[in-house]
Design a protein around this motif. Structure first.
Motif, PDB file in Angstrom:
ATOM      1  N   ILE A   1       5.475 -25.293  17.951  1.00 15.06           N
ATOM      2  CA  ILE A   1       6.081 -24.074  17.412  1.00 15.06           C
ATOM      3  C   ILE A   1       6.132 -24.154  15.890  1.00 15.06           C
ATOM      4  O   ILE A   1       5.763 -23.215  15.185  1.00 15.06           O
ATOM      5  N   TYR A   2       6.594 -25.294  15.367  1.00 16.54           N
ATOM      6  CA  TYR A   2       6.657 -25.489  13.925  1.00 16.54           C
ATOM      7  C   TYR A   2       5.277 -25.327  13.285  1.00 16.54           C
ATOM      8  O   TYR A   2       5.118 -24.598  12.302  1.00 16.54           O
ATOM      9  N   LEU A   3       4.270 -25.992  13.843  1.00 12.82           N
ATOM     10  CA  LEU A   3       2.924 -25.931  13.258  1.00 12.82           C
ATOM     11  C   LEU A   3       2.323 -24.529  13.342  1.00 12.82           C
ATOM     12  O   LEU A   3       1.616 -24.095  12.422  1.00 12.82           O
ATOM     13  N   LYS A   4       2.595 -23.795  14.420  1.00 15.98           N
ATOM     14  CA  LYS A   4       2.102 -22.421  14.532  1.00 15.98           C
ATOM     15  C   LYS A   4       2.733 -21.538  13.468  1.00 15.98           C
ATOM     16  O   LYS A   4       2.056 -20.720  12.827  1.00 15.98           O
ATOM     17  N   LYS A   5       4.046 -21.687  13.256  1.00 15.38           N
ATOM     18  CA  LYS A   5       4.735 -20.913  12.214  1.00 15.38           C
ATOM     19  C   LYS A   5       4.197 -21.283  10.839  1.00 15.38           C
ATOM     20  O   LYS A   5       3.951 -20.415  10.005  1.00 15.38           O
ATOM     21  N   LEU A   6       4.026 -22.555  10.586  1.00 23.42           N
ATOM     22  CA  LEU A   6       3.498 -23.027   9.308  1.00 23.42           C
ATOM     23  C   LEU A   6       2.122 -22.431   9.061  1.00 23.42           C
ATOM     24  O   LEU A   6       1.832 -21.918   7.979  1.00 23.42           O
ATOM     25  N   GLY A   7       1.271 -22.451  10.074  1.00 22.73           N
ATOM     26  CA  GLY A   7      -0.079 -21.919   9.933  1.00 22.73           C
ATOM     27  C   GLY A   7      -0.116 -20.415   9.749  1.00 22.73           C
ATOM     28  O   GLY A   7      -0.891 -19.894   8.949  1.00 22.73           O
ATOM     29  N   SER A   8       0.733 -19.682  10.459  1.00 21.54           N
ATOM     30  CA  SER A   8       0.688 -18.213  10.358  1.00 21.54           C
ATOM     31  C   SER A   8       1.410 -17.683   9.129  1.00 21.54           C
ATOM     32  O   SER A   8       0.996 -16.688   8.538  1.00 21.54           O
ATOM     33  N   GLU A   9       2.498 -18.350   8.713  1.00 17.94           N
ATOM     34  CA  GLU A   9       3.274 -17.857   7.575  1.00 17.94           C
ATOM     35  C   GLU A   9       2.905 -18.535   6.258  1.00 17.94           C
ATOM     36  O   GLU A   9       3.331 -18.113   5.197  1.00 17.94           O
ATOM     37  N   LYS A  10       2.147 -19.625   6.337  1.00 17.01           N
ATOM     38  CA  LYS A  10       1.728 -20.391   5.147  1.00 17.01           C
ATOM     39  C   LYS A  10       2.934 -20.869   4.335  1.00 17.01           C
ATOM     40  O   LYS A  10       2.937 -20.862   3.108  1.00 17.01           O
ATOM     41  N   ARG A  11       3.984 -21.245   5.048  1.00 19.19           N
ATOM     42  CA  ARG A  11       5.191 -21.779   4.409  1.00 19.19           C
ATOM     43  C   ARG A  11       5.955 -22.611   5.429  1.00 19.19           C
ATOM     44  O   ARG A  11       5.761 -22.458   6.632  1.00 19.19           O
TER      45      ARG A  11
END
Length: 83
Positions: free
Chosen positions: A33-43
């Motif tokens: 979940i963390y990595l997906k958010k990081l990848g989609s939001e670039k933050r």
């Protein structure tokens, strides 16, 4: 599927696994979940800030206190606050 290998402190992993279990997730699912958010939001998807304990001002004050204590015959030792 890719595999990531990383090193973390045992207690950090244990607390993270317990938190994940409390909300019904595996640690692997939470990291995904963390990595997906990081990848989609670039933050990083949460606030990251420095611990004020480690500020230059506080560290200088601590060094001064240690020097003063040692000059008067006191001793300094580490204390584990997690116990």
């Amino acid at each position: 599927m890719a595999q990531i290998s990383l090193r973390i402190e045992d207690d950090v992993k244990k607390r993270a696994e317990e938190a994940c279990a409390d909300i019904g997730l595996s640690l692997s699912a939470a990291i995904n979940i963390y990595l997906k958010k990081l990848g989609s939001e670039k933050r990083i998807p949460f606030e990251v800030s420095a611990d004020p304990f480690y500020s230059q001002e506080n560290m200088a004050r601590l060094r001064k206190s240690v020097a003063q204590m040692e000059s008067t015959g006191g001793t300094v030792h580490e204390v584990n606050l997690d116990d």
